[in-house]
Design a protein around this motif. Structure first.
Motif, PDB file in Angstrom:
ATOM      1  N   LYS A  65      55.597  29.493  36.775  1.00  0.00           N
ATOM      2  CA  LYS A  65      55.188  29.569  38.179  1.00  0.00           C
ATOM      3  C   LYS A  65      54.690  30.971  38.542  1.00  0.00           C
ATOM      4  CE  LYS A  65      59.429  30.903  40.504  1.00  0.00           C
ATOM      5  NZ  LYS A  65      60.361  30.583  41.588  1.00  0.00           N
ATOM      6  N   HIS A  66      55.182  32.006  37.851  1.00  0.00           N
ATOM      7  CA  HIS A  66      54.702  33.363  38.100  1.00  0.00           C
ATOM      8  C   HIS A  66      53.252  33.502  37.611  1.00  0.00           C
ATOM      9  CE1 HIS A  66      59.219  34.396  37.603  1.00  0.00           C
ATOM     10  NE2 HIS A  66      58.950  34.198  38.881  1.00  0.00           N
ATOM     11  N   PHE A  67      52.976  32.910  36.444  1.00  0.00           N
ATOM     12  CA  PHE A  67      51.597  32.884  35.942  1.00  0.00           C
ATOM     13  C   PHE A  67      50.706  32.139  36.942  1.00  0.00           C
ATOM     14  CE2 PHE A  67      53.846  33.587  31.946  1.00  0.00           C
ATOM     15  CZ  PHE A  67      52.982  34.391  31.218  1.00  0.00           C
ATOM     16  N   ASP A  68      51.208  31.023  37.455  1.00  0.00           N
ATOM     17  CA  ASP A  68      50.444  30.178  38.370  1.00  0.00           C
ATOM     18  C   ASP A  68      50.119  30.933  39.659  1.00  0.00           C
ATOM     19  OD1 ASP A  68      49.255  27.670  38.717  1.00  0.00           O
ATOM     20  OD2 ASP A  68      50.893  26.967  39.993  1.00  0.00           O
ATOM     21  N   TRP A  69      51.099  31.664  40.168  1.00  0.00           N
ATOM     22  CA  TRP A  69      50.867  32.466  41.373  1.00  0.00           C
ATOM     23  C   TRP A  69      49.776  33.516  41.116  1.00  0.00           C
ATOM     24  CZ3 TRP A  69      51.593  37.809  41.660  1.00  0.00           C
ATOM     25  CH2 TRP A  69      51.355  38.375  42.918  1.00  0.00           C
ATOM     26  N   LEU A  70      49.900  34.211  39.982  1.00  0.00           N
ATOM     27  CA  LEU A  70      48.930  35.259  39.655  1.00  0.00           C
ATOM     28  C   LEU A  70      47.527  34.678  39.524  1.00  0.00           C
ATOM     29  CD1 LEU A  70      48.300  38.194  38.803  1.00  0.00           C
ATOM     30  CD2 LEU A  70      48.803  37.507  36.447  1.00  0.00           C
ATOM     31  N   TYR A  71      47.420  33.560  38.828  1.00  0.00           N
ATOM     32  CA  TYR A  71      46.105  32.921  38.670  1.00  0.00           C
ATOM     33  C   TYR A  71      45.487  32.617  40.036  1.00  0.00           C
ATOM     34  CZ  TYR A  71      42.582  29.392  37.875  1.00  0.00           C
ATOM     35  OH  TYR A  71      41.396  28.698  37.893  1.00  0.00           O
ATOM     36  N   GLY A  72      46.296  32.090  40.942  1.00  0.00           N
ATOM     37  CA  GLY A  72      45.799  31.766  42.281  1.00  0.00           C
ATOM     38  C   GLY A  72      45.272  32.976  43.016  1.00  0.00           C
ATOM     39  N   ARG A  73      46.009  34.097  42.941  1.00  0.00           N
ATOM     40  CA  ARG A  73      45.566  35.324  43.626  1.00  0.00           C
ATOM     41  C   ARG A  73      44.240  35.817  43.055  1.00  0.00           C
ATOM     42  NH1 ARG A  73      46.782  34.701  47.810  1.00  0.00           N
ATOM     43  NH2 ARG A  73      45.857  36.723  48.250  1.00  0.00           N
ATOM     44  N   LEU A  74      44.139  35.828  41.719  1.00  0.00           N
ATOM     45  CA  LEU A  74      42.946  36.393  41.078  1.00  0.00           C
ATOM     46  C   LEU A  74      41.722  35.494  41.261  1.00  0.00           C
ATOM     47  CD1 LEU A  74      44.544  37.763  37.790  1.00  0.00           C
ATOM     48  CD2 LEU A  74      44.111  38.965  39.928  1.00  0.00           C
ATOM     49  N   ALA A  75      41.935  34.168  41.184  1.00  0.00           N
ATOM     50  CA  ALA A  75      40.817  33.238  41.366  1.00  0.00           C
ATOM     51  C   ALA A  75      40.243  33.364  42.773  1.00  0.00           C
ATOM     52  CB  ALA A  75      41.277  31.809  41.104  1.00  0.00           C
ATOM     53  N   GLU A  76      41.110  33.653  43.745  1.00  0.00           N
ATOM     54  CA  GLU A  76      40.641  33.823  45.118  1.00  0.00           C
ATOM     55  C   GLU A  76      39.950  35.172  45.310  1.00  0.00           C
ATOM     56  OE1 GLU A  76      42.391  34.072  49.694  1.00  0.00           O
ATOM     57  OE2 GLU A  76      43.754  33.723  48.027  1.00  0.00           O
ATOM     58  N   LYS A  77      40.479  36.195  44.667  1.00  0.00           N
ATOM     59  CA  LYS A  77      39.972  37.555  44.902  1.00  0.00           C
ATOM     60  C   LYS A  77      38.630  37.822  44.228  1.00  0.00           C
ATOM     61  CE  LYS A  77      41.148  42.460  44.335  1.00  0.00           C
ATOM     62  NZ  LYS A  77      40.677  42.899  45.671  1.00  0.00           N
ATOM     63  N   PHE A  78      38.414  37.262  43.030  1.00  0.00           N
ATOM     64  CA  PHE A  78      37.245  37.632  42.221  1.00  0.00           C
ATOM     65  C   PHE A  78      36.248  36.473  42.090  1.00  0.00           C
ATOM     66  CE2 PHE A  78      40.687  40.398  40.496  1.00  0.00           C
ATOM     67  CZ  PHE A  78      40.129  41.615  40.840  1.00  0.00           C
ATOM     68  N   PRO A  79      35.378  36.267  43.090  1.00  0.00           N
ATOM     69  CA  PRO A  79      34.464  35.118  43.038  1.00  0.00           C
ATOM     70  C   PRO A  79      33.365  35.233  41.989  1.00  0.00           C
ATOM     71  CG  PRO A  79      34.031  36.470  44.989  1.00  0.00           C
ATOM     72  CD  PRO A  79      35.270  37.010  44.365  1.00  0.00           C
ATOM     73  N   VAL A  80      33.081  36.438  41.467  1.00  0.00           N
ATOM     74  CA  VAL A  80      32.026  36.561  40.452  1.00  0.00           C
ATOM     75  C   VAL A  80      32.608  36.896  39.078  1.00  0.00           C
ATOM     76  CG1 VAL A  80      30.144  37.134  42.019  1.00  0.00           C
ATOM     77  CG2 VAL A  80      31.612  38.957  41.166  1.00  0.00           C
ATOM     78  N   ILE A  81      33.922  36.680  38.912  1.00  0.00           N
ATOM     79  CA  ILE A  81      34.567  36.905  37.617  1.00  0.00           C
ATOM     80  C   ILE A  81      35.233  35.603  37.180  1.00  0.00           C
ATOM     81  CG2 ILE A  81      36.502  38.089  36.475  1.00  0.00           C
ATOM     82  CD1 ILE A  81      35.802  40.573  38.109  1.00  0.00           C
ATOM     83  N   SER A  82      35.074  35.266  35.912  1.00  0.00           N
ATOM     84  CA  SER A  82      35.691  34.046  35.382  1.00  0.00           C
ATOM     85  C   SER A  82      37.145  34.328  35.014  1.00  0.00           C
ATOM     86  CB  SER A  82      34.917  33.551  34.153  1.00  0.00           C
ATOM     87  OG  SER A  82      35.560  32.417  33.614  1.00  0.00           O
ATOM     88  N   VAL A  83      38.050  33.895  35.893  1.00  0.00           N
ATOM     89  CA  VAL A  83      39.481  34.051  35.612  1.00  0.00           C
ATOM     90  C   VAL A  83      39.884  32.894  34.702  1.00  0.00           C
ATOM     91  CG1 VAL A  83      41.801  34.194  36.603  1.00  0.00           C
ATOM     92  CG2 VAL A  83      39.844  35.107  37.877  1.00  0.00           C
ATOM     93  N   PRO A  84      40.401  33.178  33.497  1.00  0.00           N
ATOM     94  CA  PRO A  84      40.713  32.085  32.568  1.00  0.00           C
ATOM     95  C   PRO A  84      41.732  31.113  33.157  1.00  0.00           C
ATOM     96  CG  PRO A  84      41.623  34.188  31.790  1.00  0.00           C
ATOM     97  CD  PRO A  84      40.736  34.506  32.946  1.00  0.00           C
ATOM     98  N   HIS A  85      41.566  29.838  32.847  1.00  0.00           N
ATOM     99  CA  HIS A  85      42.481  28.815  33.354  1.00  0.00           C
ATOM    100  C   HIS A  85      43.794  28.843  32.564  1.00  0.00           C
ATOM    101  CE1 HIS A  85      39.244  26.052  35.310  1.00  0.00           C
ATOM    102  NE2 HIS A  85      38.977  27.332  35.486  1.00  0.00           N
ATOM    103  N   LEU A  86      44.863  28.477  33.239  1.00  0.00           N
ATOM    104  CA  LEU A  86      46.175  28.395  32.590  1.00  0.00           C
ATOM    105  C   LEU A  86      46.315  27.054  31.878  1.00  0.00           C
ATOM    106  CD1 LEU A  86      48.405  29.752  35.480  1.00  0.00           C
ATOM    107  CD2 LEU A  86      48.136  30.829  33.248  1.00  0.00           C
TER     108      LEU A  86
END
Length: 497
Positions: free
Chosen positions: A186-207
């Motif tokens: 769930k900590h990974f999941d939270w982090l992914y959510g923050r980064l996916a929202e913050k960086f619209p022109v960067i490909s945040v890898p999926h969990l």
């Protein structure tokens, strides 16, 4: 399927929503209900206008792309404190670049449209600046001056609430601190959510995906750990994501310090450099030779779009083929080889009825051949874990990346459309050249970032597929050497017959 893609692609154009599966992910043990971040205020309205002489906080500078352009285009006029400059009337200032009517468009939701139209206004700290530089392959993200890696080891089952709640914790050891921390999915999941929202022109890898049942089974835990290890490698390899405050908090906050964790979590959730303001943080090359040709950018992005579509199709095909081949090895090939072994064994048993002393060696050699084929069948069944599974894990991670790029490209395409529209207005004498140049300048920032992300993707793709194909072929060679060794051992049994 267990051997299929463990990383589900996010829906195109959708903002990130934490999934609400029945995994061990979203109970409230790490936070209380009062820690939900306040919604950030309207763009440009929550930043005080500091006086030029010493009014700003140390190390910060005001960045504003706010212009008269389009702010009144929906009849709302200008926000308080940002009136029209005197004497700005006339035909040229009456034209506006139209807004996208689809409010669910990624270009709109990411803040890209507001940024290009000059509506972003905020303070950017030096530490928040993201630099794009010109490298040998064109625009690139500035390298992380302090690169590091992070291992994910020893998944252990832990409990709380006197054993009523169980979960798996993973040990993370970042190389730049050497201090281990433990994190749950769930900590990974939270982090992914923050980064996916913050960086619209960067490909945040999926969990790796969640799973409602069988979460504590050894195979699932092992597969998830491998998926998280791939995810972590891509995070650490990205010059921007690796240095992001939220990611560093995730890697370095002691597992036992709940107060520090909550503080860092709240800070990340209240980050104001999101949406349109995120684009203010991007610093791009300036000066002679640093400009971008719009047609060339469009051509490069179109080429990359065609590339990702073809790569996605071929990755799906390879995954299907590898999955099918692995299934055949585990069931069909093993069964067929062991059927051959059983037939040889029956022959040796028949020969034993002869009971002649001189034929005993032959009977034993044939029986050994039977055992060799039986063992080869087991080798086939075990082999996909060594070579095909890692290839499919890599394909799964890249399918997640490929699912991100349509949204990234959409943001860039939206910016280019606004530039073309403003140029047309200038040609028709309806817009001042200075306003159109402002739009083009802000579009260039998005283009630089997009091209930098495309370059980074190709760089890690070559690295990853080179490494994985080498591993695959090495494991294949080892496998066939083992098969050959079994057959040679059987052959030598006949030498003394």
């Amino acid at each position: 399927a267990a051997a299929g893609y463990p990383f589900p692609p996010a829906p195109y154009g959708g903002s990130y929503q934490p999934s609400q599966g029945s995994d061990d992910d979203w109970d409230d043990d790490w936070d209380d209900s009062s820690t939900v971040a306040d919604e950030p205020g309207a763009l440009g309205s929550s930043y005080p206008d500091y006086e030029a002489a010493g009014g700003g906080a140390a190390g910060r500078y005001r960045l504003s792309t706010r212009s008269e352009l389009s702010l009144g285009s929906r009849g709302g006029g200008h926000p308080a404190g940002h009136p029209h400059p005197p004497g700005g009337g006339g035909a040229k200032s009456s034209a506006t670049v139209s807004r996208n009517l689809n409010r669910f468009s990624t270009f709109v939701k990411s803040g890209g449209e507001a940024f290009v139209l000059g509506e972003a206004s905020g303070f950017v700290k030096d530490g928040d600046k993201l630099c794009v530089v010109l490298g040998p392959r064109g625009p690139e993200w500035q390298e992380n001056p302090y690169p590091f890696q992070c291992s994910i080891e020893d998944p252990t089952k832990q409990t709380k609430f006197k054993g009523m709640k169980s979960y798996i914790a993973y040990k993370l050891v970042p190389s730049h601190t050497g201090q281990q921390v433990h994190r749950r999915y769930k900590h990974f999941d939270w982090l992914y959510g923050r980064l996916a929202e913050k960086f619209p022109v960067i490909s945040v890898p999926h969990l790796p995906e969640k799973q409602a049942t069988g979460r504590f089974e050894e195979d699932f835990i092992s597969k998830r750990r491998k998926g998280l290890a791939w995810w972590m490698d891509h995070m650490c390899s990205h010059p921007v994501l690796a240095q992001c405050d939220a990611f560093q908090h995730f890697l370095t906050c002691p597992s036992t310090d709940e107060k520090a964790w909550k503080q860092g979590k709240r800070k990340a959730e209240k980050d104001e450099m999101v949406g349109a303001n995120f684009f203010l943080t991007i610093s791009v090359p300036t000066g002679p030779g640093a400009g971008l040709d719009l047609q060339e950018v469009e051509s490069q992005v179109d080429g990359f779009k065609a590339f990702t579509k073809k790569m996605d199709e071929s990755a799906l095909q390879l995954n299907h083929t590898a999955n099918e081949f692995a299934r055949k090895q585990v069931t069909g090939f093993k069964k067929e080889y062991q059927k051959v072994g059983h037939s040889f064994k029956c022959l040796s048993q028949a020969f034993e009825l002869d009971q002649q002393a001189f034929s005993a060696g032959l009977n034993q050699a044939i029986a050994f051949t039977a055992e060799a084929y039986d063992a080869i069948g087991d080798l086939f069944a075990d082999q996909p874990r060594q070579d095909l599974d890692p290839v499919m894990d890599l394909l799964a991670l890249y399918q997640g990346h490929l699912a991100n790029f349509p949204d990234i490209i959409h943001v860039q395409k939206g910016a280019l459309t606004k530039v073309k529209e403003s140029k047309r207005h200038v040609e028709e004498g309806k817009m001042e050249l200075q306003k159109a140049e402002g739009i083009q300048e802000r579009c260039n920032i998005i283009s630089f970032a997009t091209l930098a992300e495309i370059n980074h993707f190709h760089k890690i793709r070559v690295r990853d597929f080179k490494s994985q194909m080498q591993h695959f072929l090495q494991q294949q060679i080892l496998f066939f050497q083992k098969v050959t060794q079994k057959l040679e051992e059987a052959l030598h049994k006949y030498d003394s017959v």
